[in-house]
Design a protein around this motif. Structure first.
Motif, PDB file in Angstrom:
ATOM      1  N   HIS A  57     -28.429  -4.132   3.097  1.00  0.00           N
ATOM      2  CA  HIS A  57     -27.313  -3.271   3.470  1.00  0.00           C
ATOM      3  C   HIS A  57     -26.058  -4.137   3.627  1.00  0.00           C
ATOM      4  N   SER A  58     -24.904  -3.455   3.627  1.00  0.00           N
ATOM      5  CA  SER A  58     -23.656  -4.210   3.746  1.00  0.00           C
ATOM      6  C   SER A  58     -22.629  -3.456   4.584  1.00  0.00           C
ATOM      7  N   GLU A  59     -21.665  -4.230   5.069  1.00  0.00           N
ATOM      8  CA  GLU A  59     -20.463  -3.719   5.718  1.00  0.00           C
ATOM      9  C   GLU A  59     -19.290  -4.195   4.874  1.00  0.00           C
ATOM     10  N   VAL A  60     -18.378  -3.272   4.564  1.00  0.00           N
ATOM     11  CA  VAL A  60     -17.242  -3.576   3.700  1.00  0.00           C
ATOM     12  C   VAL A  60     -15.957  -3.239   4.447  1.00  0.00           C
ATOM     13  N   TYR A  61     -14.949  -4.095   4.299  1.00  0.00           N
ATOM     14  CA  TYR A  61     -13.649  -3.887   4.932  1.00  0.00           C
ATOM     15  C   TYR A  61     -12.582  -4.006   3.852  1.00  0.00           C
ATOM     16  N   TYR A  62     -11.940  -2.865   3.525  1.00  0.00           N
ATOM     17  CA  TYR A  62     -10.918  -2.824   2.475  1.00  0.00           C
ATOM     18  C   TYR A  62      -9.553  -2.487   3.061  1.00  0.00           C
ATOM     19  N   LEU A  63      -8.507  -3.080   2.489  1.00  0.00           N
ATOM     20  CA  LEU A  63      -7.129  -2.637   2.648  1.00  0.00           C
ATOM     21  C   LEU A  63      -6.763  -1.977   1.333  1.00  0.00           C
ATOM     22  N   MET A  64      -6.222  -0.757   1.412  1.00  0.00           N
ATOM     23  CA  MET A  64      -5.995   0.040   0.212  1.00  0.00           C
ATOM     24  C   MET A  64      -4.534   0.477   0.128  1.00  0.00           C
ATOM     25  N   ASN A  65      -4.005   0.475  -1.093  1.00  0.00           N
ATOM     26  CA  ASN A  65      -2.643   0.918  -1.364  1.00  0.00           C
ATOM     27  C   ASN A  65      -2.732   2.063  -2.374  1.00  0.00           C
ATOM     28  N   TYR A  66      -2.491   3.290  -1.911  1.00  0.00           N
ATOM     29  CA  TYR A  66      -2.545   4.478  -2.760  1.00  0.00           C
ATOM     30  C   TYR A  66      -1.168   4.783  -3.332  1.00  0.00           C
ATOM     31  N   ASN A  67      -1.120   5.118  -4.627  1.00  0.00           N
ATOM     32  CA  ASN A  67       0.143   5.558  -5.212  1.00  0.00           C
ATOM     33  C   ASN A  67       0.257   7.077  -5.081  1.00  0.00           C
ATOM     34  N   THR A  68       1.319   7.645  -5.600  1.00  0.00           N
ATOM     35  CA  THR A  68       1.561   9.090  -5.449  1.00  0.00           C
ATOM     36  C   THR A  68       0.569   9.944  -6.227  1.00  0.00           C
ATOM     37  N   ASP A  69      -0.133   9.368  -7.206  1.00  0.00           N
ATOM     38  CA  ASP A  69      -1.147  10.111  -7.974  1.00  0.00           C
ATOM     39  C   ASP A  69      -2.514  10.105  -7.298  1.00  0.00           C
ATOM     40  N   GLY A  70      -2.641   9.353  -6.186  1.00  0.00           N
ATOM     41  CA  GLY A  70      -3.923   9.262  -5.500  1.00  0.00           C
ATOM     42  C   GLY A  70      -4.786   8.102  -5.967  1.00  0.00           C
TER      43      GLY A  70
ATOM     44  N   GLU B 107     -11.973   5.835   6.969  1.00  0.00           N
ATOM     45  CA  GLU B 107     -10.683   5.368   6.469  1.00  0.00           C
ATOM     46  C   GLU B 107      -9.574   5.883   7.369  1.00  0.00           C
ATOM     47  N   SER B 108      -8.617   5.009   7.662  1.00  0.00           N
ATOM     48  CA  SER B 108      -7.478   5.409   8.490  1.00  0.00           C
ATOM     49  C   SER B 108      -6.177   4.986   7.810  1.00  0.00           C
ATOM     50  N   ILE B 109      -5.198   5.872   7.842  1.00  0.00           N
ATOM     51  CA  ILE B 109      -3.887   5.589   7.254  1.00  0.00           C
ATOM     52  C   ILE B 109      -3.132   4.650   8.190  1.00  0.00           C
ATOM     53  N   GLN B 110      -2.629   3.576   7.633  1.00  0.00           N
ATOM     54  CA  GLN B 110      -1.848   2.603   8.394  1.00  0.00           C
ATOM     55  C   GLN B 110      -0.350   2.860   8.259  1.00  0.00           C
ATOM     56  N   LYS B 111       0.061   3.350   7.092  1.00  0.00           N
ATOM     57  CA  LYS B 111       1.484   3.607   6.822  1.00  0.00           C
ATOM     58  C   LYS B 111       1.584   4.680   5.747  1.00  0.00           C
ATOM     59  N   GLN B 112       2.339   5.733   6.031  1.00  0.00           N
ATOM     60  CA  GLN B 112       2.593   6.817   5.068  1.00  0.00           C
ATOM     61  C   GLN B 112       4.048   6.707   4.630  1.00  0.00           C
ATOM     62  N   PHE B 113       4.309   6.817   3.334  1.00  0.00           N
ATOM     63  CA  PHE B 113       5.669   6.693   2.815  1.00  0.00           C
ATOM     64  C   PHE B 113       6.202   8.055   2.391  1.00  0.00           C
ATOM     65  N   ASP B 114       7.521   8.184   2.341  1.00  0.00           N
ATOM     66  CA  ASP B 114       8.171   9.456   2.022  1.00  0.00           C
ATOM     67  C   ASP B 114       7.781   9.999   0.656  1.00  0.00           C
ATOM     68  N   ASP B 115       7.473   9.122  -0.293  1.00  0.00           N
ATOM     69  CA  ASP B 115       7.135   9.581  -1.648  1.00  0.00           C
ATOM     70  C   ASP B 115       5.673  10.028  -1.779  1.00  0.00           C
ATOM     71  N   GLY B 116       4.892   9.936  -0.682  1.00  0.00           N
ATOM     72  CA  GLY B 116       3.491  10.349  -0.717  1.00  0.00           C
ATOM     73  C   GLY B 116       2.510   9.204  -0.875  1.00  0.00           C
ATOM     74  N   SER B 117       2.989   8.001  -1.171  1.00  0.00           N
ATOM     75  CA  SER B 117       2.091   6.847  -1.248  1.00  0.00           C
ATOM     76  C   SER B 117       1.723   6.426   0.174  1.00  0.00           C
ATOM     77  N   LYS B 118       0.676   5.610   0.287  1.00  0.00           N
ATOM     78  CA  LYS B 118       0.237   5.206   1.621  1.00  0.00           C
ATOM     79  C   LYS B 118      -0.563   3.907   1.581  1.00  0.00           C
ATOM     80  N   LEU B 119      -0.633   3.271   2.718  1.00  0.00           N
ATOM     81  CA  LEU B 119      -1.491   2.119   2.946  1.00  0.00           C
ATOM     82  C   LEU B 119      -2.574   2.547   3.919  1.00  0.00           C
ATOM     83  N   SER B 120      -3.819   2.170   3.641  1.00  0.00           N
ATOM     84  CA  SER B 120      -4.900   2.537   4.550  1.00  0.00           C
ATOM     85  C   SER B 120      -5.905   1.402   4.673  1.00  0.00           C
ATOM     86  N   ARG B 121      -6.765   1.567   5.662  1.00  0.00           N
ATOM     87  CA  ARG B 121      -7.835   0.603   5.914  1.00  0.00           C
ATOM     88  C   ARG B 121      -9.147   1.374   5.910  1.00  0.00           C
TER      89      ARG B 121
END
Length: 122
Positions: A40-53, A12-26
């Protein structure tokens, strides 16, 4: 169809970190399937984390394996969340070779423990 999958690798890699602690990752994930799907599988997710994780995510999964001893490839479109330590997703089969009758079928998974989850497709 039902069974389990086990996460083998999670990158997982962070794409954008926000000042409030939330982030976008891939995330790129590799999983092994057992049960009615064996493979077996390969999965590709875009994730949006809130400040609670907690997070919401969307993405695609490519499964290669067998169903009832028939070689197959499935493509799933996911819409899920990670909340209170549990990952879950609703998904739809967007492509299936050669089992075209699976296209449009829906399913879901919910994580259990140690990188494992139960899946269901109906």
């Amino acid at each position: 169809m039902q069974g389990t999958f086990l996460i083998q690798d999670w990158q997982e890699s962070i794409q954008k970190q926000f000042d409030d602690g939330s982030k976008l990752s891939r995330a790129e994930i590799k999983q092994n399937y057992s049960g009615q799907i064996d493979g077996h599988s390969e999965v590709y997710y875009l994730m949006n984390y809130n400040t609670d994780g907690d997070a919401c995510f969307c993405g695609f999964e490519y499964i290669s394996g067998t169903i009832s001893d028939k070689e197959c490839k499935l493509e799933l479109k996911h819409d899920g969340q990670f909340k209170n330590g549990v990952a879950s997703s609703k998904f739809v089969v967007v492509n299936a070779t050669p089992l075209k009758s699976l296209i449009g079928k829906t399913g879901h998974f919910e994580s259990t423990e140690s990188g494992q989850a139960d899946y269901y497709i109906s």
